[in-house]
Design a protein around this motif. Structure first.
Motif, short mmCIF file in Angstrom:
data_model
loop_
_atom_site.label_atom_id
_atom_site.label_comp_id
_atom_site.label_asym_id
_atom_site.label_seq_id
_atom_site.Cartn_x
_atom_site.Cartn_y
_atom_site.Cartn_z
N ALA A 164 0.83 -1.21 0.00
CA ALA A 164 0.00 0.00 0.00
C ALA A 164 0.86 1.26 0.00
O ALA A 164 0.52 2.27 -0.64
N ARG A 185 3.96 2.85 8.57
CA ARG A 185 2.81 2.24 9.25
C ARG A 185 2.97 2.48 10.74
O ARG A 185 4.05 2.24 11.29
N GLU A 211 -5.55 0.39 4.02
CA GLU A 211 -5.01 0.22 2.67
C GLU A 211 -6.02 0.50 1.56
O GLU A 211 -5.67 0.43 0.38
N ILE A 214 -6.34 3.88 -1.99
CA ILE A 214 -5.09 4.64 -1.91
C ILE A 214 -5.05 5.75 -2.96
O ILE A 214 -4.63 6.88 -2.69
#
Length: 249
Positions: A164, A185, A211, A214
């Protein structure tokens, strides 16, 4: 064969075909032997196109094509697969140039971000997450990815938890409104980033959330970042059609 019958029996025809095939095979073998003995159709040059990050020696070794190899038995597919194992090589194409040349076209990968292979050890990766380098002594100006699984050695690919982040980098590439300086993250696994305005150079923290969507989230950043005048805030685009600017802290 009966009197007056001019057609040879099937067995005779099969034998003739076999003898003809055997004779042709023997002739072909003899020709190849003569050509090899004379040095005809042996590789005497290998030319590489597109080498910038990969050295000639590295490419030549990986291709496995040597001067004196017989052109007719050269395995172009195997040479291409071997070259594409080199970290920087995205695509390789090997072509014979009769009577004695080999042309190799290389498409190299492009650096897109740096990420951690170990604490304090940053490596360069491309937009597909392929690791291009060993740990870098001097860090180049690329977006920094963190909070994901450690990068493997050169030629390997980042784990799926980076997908992602790479998708966001790809979607934001070439945006006239902002660039991504870093992305990570957090402890919950949500995606966060620091982005910089292209015009005013303001640096802002952005929350992208999970995710999903995007592309829409990176577009939402572009839609509003030009109107923001303070870096003492967090832009939340986790719901991309409802971006929210919150005070930091």
């Amino acid at each position: 064969m009966a009197p007056g019958d001019t057609k040879p029996p099937a067995r005779t025809k099969r034998r003739r075909r076999w003898l003809t095939a055997a004779a042709l095979g023997a002739i072909a073998t003899s020709i190849v032997t003569i050509l090899l003995a004379a040095g005809t159709f042996e590789v005497d040059r290998v030319h590489f196109n597109g080498l910038h990050r990969v050295s000639y020696d590295e490419a030549h070794e990986a291709a496995g094509i040597r001067t004196g190899d017989f052109m007719g038995t050269l395995d172009a597919g195997e040479a291409e697969r071997s070259l594409e194992q080199l970290p920087w090589v995205a695509e390789a194409r090997v072509q014979r140039r009769w009577p004695a040349g080999v042309e190799v076209d290389i498409v190299e990968r492009t650096g897109a971000a740096i990420t951690l292979a170990a604490p304090g050890s940053w490596v360069l990766i491309d937009i597909e997450g392929r690791v291009l380098t060993s740990p870098l002594a001097v860090l180049p100006e690329y977006p920094r990815l963190s909070g994901i699984a450690a990068a493997p050695g050169p030629g390997g690919f980042l784990a799926s938890d980076a997908d992602a982040l790479l998708a966001a980098l790809s979607a934001a590439d070439g945006q006239p409104e902002y660039v991504i300086a870093s992305m990570w993250r957090d402890r919950r696994g949500d995606i966060r980033a620091r982005v910089r305005q292209q015009s005013g150079n303001l640096v802002l923290e952005v929350t992208l959330g999970d995710e999903s969507a995007i592309g829409a989230k990176t577009a939402a950043i572009a839609a509003v970042i030009g109107e923001i005048t303070t870096s003492d805030a967090i832009l939340d685009v986790s719901v991309p059609h409802l971006p929210v600017l919150r005070q930091s802290g």
